[in-house]
Motif scaffolding. Sequence first.
Motif, mmCIF file in Angstrom:
data_model
loop_
_atom_site.group_PDB
_atom_site.id
_atom_site.type_symbol
_atom_site.label_atom_id
_atom_site.label_comp_id
_atom_site.label_asym_id
_atom_site.label_seq_id
_atom_site.Cartn_x
_atom_site.Cartn_y
_atom_site.Cartn_z
ATOM 1 N N THR A 69 34.074 49.326 12.676
ATOM 2 C CA THR A 69 35.103 48.341 13.013
ATOM 3 C C THR A 69 34.506 47.203 13.828
ATOM 4 O O THR A 69 34.798 46.033 13.582
ATOM 5 C CB THR A 69 36.253 49.018 13.800
ATOM 6 N N GLU A 73 34.456 43.264 12.611
ATOM 7 C CA GLU A 73 35.040 42.205 13.434
ATOM 8 C C GLU A 73 33.990 41.154 13.796
ATOM 9 O O GLU A 73 34.275 39.956 13.804
ATOM 10 C CB GLU A 73 35.660 42.780 14.710
ATOM 11 N N ALA A 93 44.304 52.819 6.515
ATOM 12 C CA ALA A 93 44.267 52.327 7.899
ATOM 13 C C ALA A 93 43.117 51.354 8.143
ATOM 14 O O ALA A 93 43.268 50.374 8.868
ATOM 15 C CB ALA A 93 44.167 53.508 8.861
ATOM 16 N N TYR A 94 41.953 51.610 7.549
ATOM 17 C CA TYR A 94 40.795 50.749 7.792
ATOM 18 C C TYR A 94 41.041 49.334 7.250
ATOM 19 O O TYR A 94 40.786 48.344 7.936
ATOM 20 C CB TYR A 94 39.549 51.368 7.151
ATOM 21 N N GLU A 96 43.987 47.962 6.690
ATOM 22 C CA GLU A 96 45.052 47.358 7.505
ATOM 23 C C GLU A 96 44.490 46.855 8.834
ATOM 24 O O GLU A 96 44.911 45.821 9.341
ATOM 25 C CB GLU A 96 46.189 48.355 7.735
ATOM 26 N N ARG A 97 43.523 47.590 9.391
ATOM 27 C CA ARG A 97 42.883 47.155 10.632
ATOM 28 C C ARG A 97 42.133 45.837 10.410
ATOM 29 O O ARG A 97 42.153 44.950 11.253
ATOM 30 C CB ARG A 97 41.920 48.240 11.122
ATOM 31 N N LEU A 100 44.651 43.031 10.318
ATOM 32 C CA LEU A 100 45.126 42.738 11.674
ATOM 33 C C LEU A 100 44.081 41.937 12.461
ATOM 34 O O LEU A 100 44.423 41.002 13.182
ATOM 35 C CB LEU A 100 45.469 44.041 12.407
#
Length: 149
Positions: A69, A73, A93-94, A96-97, A100
């Motif tokens: 992550t 980023e 989830a990954y 969606e992260r 976000l």
Amino acid sequence: MPGARDKLLFTPGPLTTSLSVKQAMLHDAGSWHFEFNAKVKWVREKILEVAGLSQVAGWETILLQGSGTFGVEAVFATCVPPNGKVAVLANGAYGERMALMLQRLKIDHVALRTPETVRTTPPPWIARWPATKPSRTPPSFIAKPPPAF
């Protein structure tokens, strides 16, 4: 106990490491020691080689210490140009992260969402994106924008 096996770690990873990796980690390596720097240099050069790129052609690899992550980023925050767009394949989830992160970084993006249990099929407009020279960022995350979203 001979033959005993470590419990598997069921966190996002893979985090379970082999005995040979654990043994290699028993040796402390100072970041300014010549052996450490030689290994880092080799890794950076090997990544460029695998990608079919070179320092002579103006390419470079930068190693980051952190989670996946963190790495994603860092790429988004530093490599997406001001007018760039990112396509995120979000099937859990990954993904969606990632969407976000892009939202909070105020980077234009589109999230292509599918359920975790369904094989992702790229939308037709993805095929029309030009496949030219390699991008300076991972092509699975960043590409040239389609004609219209």
